[in-house]
Design a protein around this motif. Structure first.
Motif, PDB file in Angstrom:
ATOM      1  N   PRO A  46       4.796  -2.807  13.295  1.00 14.37           N
ATOM      2  CA  PRO A  46       5.592  -2.617  12.070  1.00 14.37           C
ATOM      3  C   PRO A  46       4.870  -1.784  11.011  1.00 14.37           C
ATOM      4  O   PRO A  46       5.519  -1.058  10.249  1.00 14.37           O
ATOM      5  CB  PRO A  46       5.822  -4.053  11.576  1.00 14.37           C
ATOM      6  CG  PRO A  46       5.662  -4.907  12.773  1.00 14.37           C
ATOM      7  CD  PRO A  46       4.627  -4.233  13.612  1.00 14.37           C
ATOM      8  N   VAL A  47       3.549  -1.866  10.963  1.00 20.26           N
ATOM      9  CA  VAL A  47       2.785  -1.132   9.952  1.00 20.26           C
ATOM     10  C   VAL A  47       2.872   0.374  10.182  1.00 20.26           C
ATOM     11  O   VAL A  47       3.189   1.144   9.269  1.00 20.26           O
ATOM     12  CB  VAL A  47       1.313  -1.589   9.937  1.00 20.26           C
ATOM     13  CG1 VAL A  47       0.493  -0.725   8.986  1.00 20.26           C
ATOM     14  CG2 VAL A  47       1.214  -3.059   9.545  1.00 20.26           C
ATOM     15  N   VAL A  48       2.592   0.807  11.411  1.00 21.63           N
ATOM     16  CA  VAL A  48       2.587   2.251  11.671  1.00 21.63           C
ATOM     17  C   VAL A  48       4.006   2.816  11.621  1.00 21.63           C
ATOM     18  O   VAL A  48       4.205   3.970  11.219  1.00 21.63           O
ATOM     19  CB  VAL A  48       1.897   2.581  13.012  1.00 21.63           C
ATOM     20  CG1 VAL A  48       0.435   2.142  12.988  1.00 21.63           C
ATOM     21  CG2 VAL A  48       2.609   1.967  14.204  1.00 21.63           C
ATOM     22  N   ILE A  49       5.001   2.010  12.009  1.00 21.92           N
ATOM     23  CA  ILE A  49       6.380   2.504  11.977  1.00 21.92           C
ATOM     24  C   ILE A  49       6.912   2.535  10.552  1.00 21.92           C
ATOM     25  O   ILE A  49       7.624   3.475  10.164  1.00 21.92           O
ATOM     26  CB  ILE A  49       7.280   1.675  12.905  1.00 21.92           C
ATOM     27  CG1 ILE A  49       6.881   1.926  14.369  1.00 21.92           C
ATOM     28  CG2 ILE A  49       8.757   2.014  12.681  1.00 21.92           C
ATOM     29  CD1 ILE A  49       7.690   1.171  15.387  1.00 21.92           C
ATOM     30  N   ASP A  50       6.560   1.559   9.744  1.00 17.71           N
ATOM     31  CA  ASP A  50       6.978   1.576   8.344  1.00 17.71           C
ATOM     32  C   ASP A  50       6.498   2.855   7.662  1.00 17.71           C
ATOM     33  O   ASP A  50       7.266   3.537   6.974  1.00 17.71           O
ATOM     34  CB  ASP A  50       6.419   0.354   7.620  1.00 17.71           C
ATOM     35  CG  ASP A  50       6.841   0.294   6.153  1.00 17.71           C
ATOM     36  OD1 ASP A  50       8.029   0.526   5.867  1.00 17.71           O
ATOM     37  OD2 ASP A  50       5.980   0.009   5.310  1.00 17.71           O
ATOM     38  N   ALA A  51       5.237   3.188   7.867  1.00 20.05           N
ATOM     39  CA  ALA A  51       4.697   4.423   7.277  1.00 20.05           C
ATOM     40  C   ALA A  51       5.395   5.653   7.845  1.00 20.05           C
ATOM     41  O   ALA A  51       5.675   6.616   7.122  1.00 20.05           O
ATOM     42  CB  ALA A  51       3.195   4.499   7.524  1.00 20.05           C
ATOM     43  N   GLY A  69       8.053   8.450   5.806  1.00 20.36           N
ATOM     44  CA  GLY A  69       7.804   9.882   5.706  1.00 20.36           C
ATOM     45  C   GLY A  69       6.428  10.289   5.215  1.00 20.36           C
ATOM     46  O   GLY A  69       6.277  11.383   4.662  1.00 20.36           O
ATOM     47  N   PHE A  70       5.420   9.474   5.435  1.00 20.57           N
ATOM     48  CA  PHE A  70       4.076   9.857   5.012  1.00 20.57           C
ATOM     49  C   PHE A  70       3.581  11.057   5.814  1.00 20.57           C
ATOM     50  O   PHE A  70       3.752  11.122   7.038  1.00 20.57           O
ATOM     51  CB  PHE A  70       3.114   8.674   5.162  1.00 20.57           C
ATOM     52  CG  PHE A  70       3.236   7.680   4.049  1.00 20.57           C
ATOM     53  CD1 PHE A  70       2.470   7.801   2.906  1.00 20.57           C
ATOM     54  CD2 PHE A  70       4.151   6.642   4.127  1.00 20.57           C
ATOM     55  CE1 PHE A  70       2.596   6.906   1.861  1.00 20.57           C
ATOM     56  CE2 PHE A  70       4.292   5.733   3.093  1.00 20.57           C
ATOM     57  CZ  PHE A  70       3.509   5.864   1.954  1.00 20.57           C
ATOM     58  N   GLU A  71       2.967  11.979   5.115  1.00 15.41           N
ATOM     59  CA  GLU A  71       2.534  13.225   5.735  1.00 15.41           C
ATOM     60  C   GLU A  71       1.329  12.992   6.646  1.00 15.41           C
ATOM     61  O   GLU A  71       0.544  12.071   6.438  1.00 15.41           O
ATOM     62  CB  GLU A  71       2.171  14.256   4.659  1.00 15.41           C
ATOM     63  CG  GLU A  71       3.365  14.713   3.831  1.00 15.41           C
ATOM     64  CD  GLU A  71       2.985  15.770   2.808  1.00 15.41           C
ATOM     65  OE1 GLU A  71       1.794  16.133   2.751  1.00 15.41           O
ATOM     66  OE2 GLU A  71       3.878  16.226   2.076  1.00 15.41           O
ATOM     67  N   TYR A  76       0.828  -1.217   0.000  1.00 15.98           N
ATOM     68  CA  TYR A  76       0.000   0.000   0.000  1.00 15.98           C
ATOM     69  C   TYR A  76       0.862   1.266   0.000  1.00 15.98           C
ATOM     70  O   TYR A  76       0.456   2.290  -0.552  1.00 15.98           O
ATOM     71  CB  TYR A  76      -0.932   0.029   1.205  1.00 15.98           C
ATOM     72  CG  TYR A  76      -1.914  -1.116   1.287  1.00 15.98           C
ATOM     73  CD1 TYR A  76      -2.393  -1.740   0.135  1.00 15.98           C
ATOM     74  CD2 TYR A  76      -2.359  -1.589   2.520  1.00 15.98           C
ATOM     75  CE1 TYR A  76      -3.285  -2.799   0.219  1.00 15.98           C
ATOM     76  CE2 TYR A  76      -3.256  -2.642   2.612  1.00 15.98           C
ATOM     77  CZ  TYR A  76      -3.720  -3.250   1.469  1.00 15.98           C
ATOM     78  OH  TYR A  76      -4.597  -4.295   1.551  1.00 15.98           O
ATOM     79  N   THR A  77       2.042   1.186   0.611  1.00 17.59           N
ATOM     80  CA  THR A  77       2.894   2.386   0.634  1.00 17.59           C
ATOM     81  C   THR A  77       3.399   2.738  -0.760  1.00 17.59           C
ATOM     82  O   THR A  77       3.848   3.867  -0.982  1.00 17.59           O
ATOM     83  CB  THR A  77       4.102   2.211   1.584  1.00 17.59           C
ATOM     84  OG1 THR A  77       4.999   1.219   1.069  1.00 17.59           O
ATOM     85  CG2 THR A  77       3.651   1.853   2.989  1.00 17.59           C
ATOM     86  N   GLU A 104      -1.953   7.372  -0.970  1.00 14.39           N
ATOM     87  CA  GLU A 104      -2.981   8.324  -0.558  1.00 14.39           C
ATOM     88  C   GLU A 104      -3.846   7.786   0.581  1.00 14.39           C
ATOM     89  O   GLU A 104      -4.552   8.551   1.244  1.00 14.39           O
ATOM     90  CB  GLU A 104      -3.866   8.689  -1.759  1.00 14.39           C
ATOM     91  CG  GLU A 104      -4.881   7.649  -2.190  1.00 14.39           C
ATOM     92  CD  GLU A 104      -4.310   6.480  -2.981  1.00 14.39           C
ATOM     93  OE1 GLU A 104      -5.097   5.621  -3.429  1.00 14.39           O
ATOM     94  OE2 GLU A 104      -3.073   6.419  -3.162  1.00 14.39           O
ATOM     95  N   ARG A 105      -3.794   6.485   0.843  1.00 16.06           N
ATOM     96  CA  ARG A 105      -4.593   5.881   1.903  1.00 16.06           C
ATOM     97  C   ARG A 105      -3.778   5.548   3.156  1.00 16.06           C
ATOM     98  O   ARG A 105      -4.352   5.276   4.217  1.00 16.06           O
ATOM     99  CB  ARG A 105      -5.257   4.591   1.399  1.00 16.06           C
ATOM    100  CG  ARG A 105      -6.221   4.795   0.242  1.00 16.06           C
ATOM    101  CD  ARG A 105      -6.852   3.461  -0.167  1.00 16.06           C
ATOM    102  NE  ARG A 105      -7.638   3.581  -1.387  1.00 16.06           N
ATOM    103  CZ  ARG A 105      -8.952   3.826  -1.418  1.00 16.06           C
ATOM    104  NH1 ARG A 105      -9.611   3.968  -0.281  1.00 16.06           N
ATOM    105  NH2 ARG A 105      -9.589   3.902  -2.566  1.00 16.06           N
ATOM    106  N   VAL A 106      -2.465   5.515   3.036  1.00 17.45           N
ATOM    107  CA  VAL A 106      -1.625   4.988   4.111  1.00 17.45           C
ATOM    108  C   VAL A 106      -1.766   5.797   5.400  1.00 17.45           C
ATOM    109  O   VAL A 106      -1.940   5.238   6.488  1.00 17.45           O
ATOM    110  CB  VAL A 106      -0.153   4.911   3.664  1.00 17.45           C
ATOM    111  CG1 VAL A 106       0.761   4.612   4.846  1.00 17.45           C
ATOM    112  CG2 VAL A 106       0.016   3.843   2.585  1.00 17.45           C
ATOM    113  N   SER A 107      -1.692   7.114   5.302  1.00 20.70           N
ATOM    114  CA  SER A 107      -1.785   7.935   6.511  1.00 20.70           C
ATOM    115  C   SER A 107      -3.106   7.712   7.222  1.00 20.70           C
ATOM    116  O   SER A 107      -3.160   7.663   8.463  1.00 20.70           O
ATOM    117  CB  SER A 107      -1.617   9.419   6.163  1.00 20.70           C
ATOM    118  OG  SER A 107      -0.293   9.688   5.746  1.00 20.70           O
TER     119      SER A 107
END
Length: 757
Positions: free
Chosen positions: A418-423, A427-429, A373-374, A379-382
């Protein structure tokens, strides 16, 4: 109190969803990609995929539901079945447990039957036989003929509304049944229905099952006024226009002429029937079924077009685009058009600042689906991360396996970390890193997950303290590594050192004599007897696996595992043995362990990175034959075309990554290890009209080995590529050949490492 929709805001959101692809490079001249998707792939065997109509990441999944006959009916449907008891609005896809399959509607004619019947005697109820040659499923659309009634059923959907078209025969006793008692494998605790007028009906279904306290509301509008409205609770009829009970069902009675089309719209909400009506009116304010079907197809085409592949093999094209489709059924939209949703704490929240999601199968999807998804859905990751942080606020920890506002606590580990840290590291805004760190630290140190306090006390989880001790600790270690990297980024040195040390806890389980990870008891001794192929389900020290499979579950520190096994050569020999030995699993083996190559089990997620572990010992060429075999033999375009549960997109995400030529072994470090690209060319559409093109020169079923690599026209000697390189756009060229290049990726400086890229 009913909330008024601020239409200008929602119109903007609507068009942003519909035309969001304009922000991305158009990667494909063939815009009719939906023709390559077959939703029946994976509906047989143990795939457990959803069959029916939905939109990408939609809040409803409208499809047929069979009588639940066990594990293979986890998604409410199995390809081998021939009895349909109704068409429900909420479904799982690819899970290993059953739930949902609810808010059921069924058209019928003739004598009124007040229940669905059962598998052994469906004629005692209102269920019907159907034939496979009268069943159609394309993206956003499902059609079947109910043989018993000579009724054609067609389904489509918007984000929060199911839209049905029924073509009836001539009958004085036609009806639409709303059965609130029926579900896949849960138990209704309170059901309610009321007649608002002769075309509008509202109600709710509360239930307990895998989701322990699920609350769903609906509003249903019929295109034809009813002549009579009949209510039952179980087998008892009630003379009323509304009823609250446990197994409430309503019968909407009318007459039909031959080939008369009756339309039904059901809006769904977790907040109220009023919100469900608001969702319905906003999304489908008309009766144009073809328009909604076309809009659903357009949404799918736009999402599928984010990756264009070049191949002459139509089978591979069907498998690939169906895999893309399957990665976008979940997570599900979990928010009404006015921004309201019901939290894990059962409080109703309103927040229009982000899009809220549910159905996070994180033990599965953290490995490849969320990293995918990243790239494909940045556009959905954040918003997915914000959804998980909201769940943290409501329940005190990040989600484990979140289902419709319920924490199921299914599977070992705290895999949301791991999901929230990967994002965060990518550098997702819009992601507050301090807020993320607060959530991950609390989740990893609180008294929430099994064995964490023992881990903090002893440095390992004793096998006589709990089952699945090795699996749990090794999953925790993967997440702890990620926490350490975020702590480092935030200059939290003490936390960095603490969690980095915890990420090496897997070493406590390594027995140098057997050279496996073993259950370790409270007194420090090994659990005996020990059989590395034994794979008893949910009773031993592993989870849906054995010692052979769990030995390799160290994606955060392959260098440490290489050291434990005695260096590159012995590590590689052990890995070779994994793939070449017998596939015997012993008695009482977990039914989840499927897709075996030796003791490698592709049908279950802990093995998914293992083929790529050769890169860390400098022999990446050994990846090629294995990933090619898996892609070509364990993913097919047949109903049994998946080797294991789809698991909310993870099984398909593996195929997407691997067919492109790389895979995220460590799901939080921003690197993708090379394998063997399946297609001659693939182009990923990226934000700001950028493109990343992957070319495989001289690619064929014989030329599976990477000879050399070029990135943006320059020689590239590394056996991996970074997320940053991909998202900048450019061109990656694999030069392929029939024999391995033993030197490619051999030197340590060109191997992937346990660092953040």
């Amino acid at each position: 109190m009913k909330t008024t929709i601020k239409k200008p805001i929602y119109i903007i959101i609507f068009f942003a969803i519909i035309f969001g692809f304009n922000f991305y490079a158009n990667t494909n001249n063939d815009i009719n990609l939906i023709k390559y998707v077959d939703p029946f792939i994976g509906s047989g065997g143990h795939g457990h995929v959803f069959v029916g109509a939905t939109v990408p990441f939609g809040g409803v999944q409208v499809g047929p539901t069979n009588f639940n006959k066990g594990w293979d009916w986890s998604s409410s449907y199995h390809h081998t079945d021939s009895i349909v008891k109704g068409f429900c609005h909420l479904n799982l896809s690819g899970t290993g447990m059953s739930d949902l399959g609810e808010l059921t509607i069924m058209p019928a004619t003739g004598k009124l039957k007040y229940n669905a019947g059962n598998q052994d005697n469906h004629m005692s109820g209102y269920s019907s036989l159907y034939r496979k040659n009268k069943e159609i499923n394309t993206v956003g659309y499902y059609k079947v003929e109910l043989e018993r009634y000579d009724i054609d059923v067609e389904l489509t959907a918007s984000e929060r509304v199911g839209f049905h078209r029924y073509t009836y025969p001539s009958s004085d006793n036609s009806r639409v049944i709303i059965d609130l008692g029926e579900g896949s494998a849960d138990r209704p605790t309170e059901t309610y229905i009321t007649k608002v007028n002769d075309t509008t009906f509202q109600g709710h279904r509360f239930s307990s099952g895998w989701a322990s306290d699920q609350r769903e509301y609906f509003t249903l509008i019929l295109s034809k006024p009813v002549k009579d409205f009949i209510i039952y609770d179980g087998d008892k009829k009630h003379n009323s226009n509304e009823l609250k009970g446990t197994y409430v069902k309503g019968f909407l009675e009318f007459e039909t002429e031959k080939n008369e089309e009756i339309y039904v719209k059901m809006g769904v909400s977790t907040v109220s029937s009023e919100n469900a009506l608001e969702n319905l009116i906003f999304e489908i304010p008309h009766w144009n079924f073809e328009k909604v079907k076309k809009e659903a197809e357009n949404k799918w085409n736009q999402e599928l077009s984010k990756i264009a592949i070049t191949t002459d093999d139509l089978k591979k094209k069907r498998v690939f685009y169906t895999a893309m489709y399957h990665t976008m059924i979940a997570p599900n939209l979990y928010q009404d058009v006015n921004g309201e949703y019901r939290g894990t704490d059962k409080v109703v929240y309103k927040d229009t600042s982000f899009t809220n999601y549910t159905l996070f199968s994180l033990w599965d999807t953290y490995r490849a689906a969320h990293p995918l998804y990243t790239i494909t859905h940045p556009e959905r990751v954040s918003d997915m991360v914000k959804s998980m942080l909201k769940i943290f606020d409501h329940q005190g920890k990040l989600p484990i396996w979140h289902l419709r506002g319920n924490e199921t606590n299914t599977m070992p580990g705290y895999s949301g970390i791991p999901v929230v840290i990967d994002a965060s590291l990518k550098g997702f805004e819009g992601i507050d890193l301090e807020e993320v760190f607060r959530a991950v630290k609390a989740s990893a140190t609180g008294d929430f997950e099994p064995g964490v306090k023992k881990l903090m006390e002893k440095g390992y989880i004793p096998g006589d303290y709990m089952v699945e001790s090795v699996a749990s600790s090794m999953e925790y270690a993967i997440a702890d590594w990620a926490i350490a990297q975020l702590a480092k980024k935030l200059n939290k040195q003490e936390d960095y050192e603490y969690f980095l040390n915890r990420s090496k806890a897997y070493k406590e389980y390594f027995d140098p004599e057997t050279r496996f990870m073993r259950g370790k008891l409270s007194d420090g001794s090994w659990r005996t007897p020990f059989n590395p192929i034994s794979a008893q389900h949910r009773v031993n020290d592993y989870c849906e696996g054995n010692a052979w499979q769990y030995l390799w579950l160290v994606p955060q520190d392959p260098e440490g595992l290489i050291e434990l096994l005695g260096g590159d050569k012995k590590y590689t020999e052990k890995l070779d043995e994994l793939f070449s030995m017998s596939s015997e699993l012993g008695e009482e083996a977990s039914m989840d362990i499927t897709g075996l190559i030796g003791q490698y089990a592709h049908g279950n997620e802990p093995s998914h990175h293992t083929t790529y572990m050769y890169a860390y010992s400098g022999e990446p060429y050994k990846i090629a034959d294995k990933v090619r075999y898996i892609n070509n033999e364990l993913y097919t375009d047949k109903p049994d075309g998946l080797s294991g549960n789809e698991d909310c997109g993870q099984m398909s995400a593996w195929h997407i990554f691997s067919s492109l030529g790389f895979y995220p072994v460590n799901p939080s470090n921003g690197a993708y290890v090379f394998g063997s690209p399946l297609f001659d060319e693939a182009t990923i559409g990226l934000p700001e009209n950028k493109k990343f093109t992957i070319i495989a020169n001289e690619n064929s079923d014989d030329n599976i080995y990477i000879q050399s690599v070029e990135l943006n026209g320059k020689e590239y000697k590394y056996s991996y590529i970074t997320h940053k390189d991909i998202m900048q756009g450019g061109e990656l060229v694999f030069n392929m050949g029939p024999n391995p290049n033993l030197n490619f990726g051999k030197e340590k400086k060109y191997r992937p490492q346990s660092i953040v890229y």
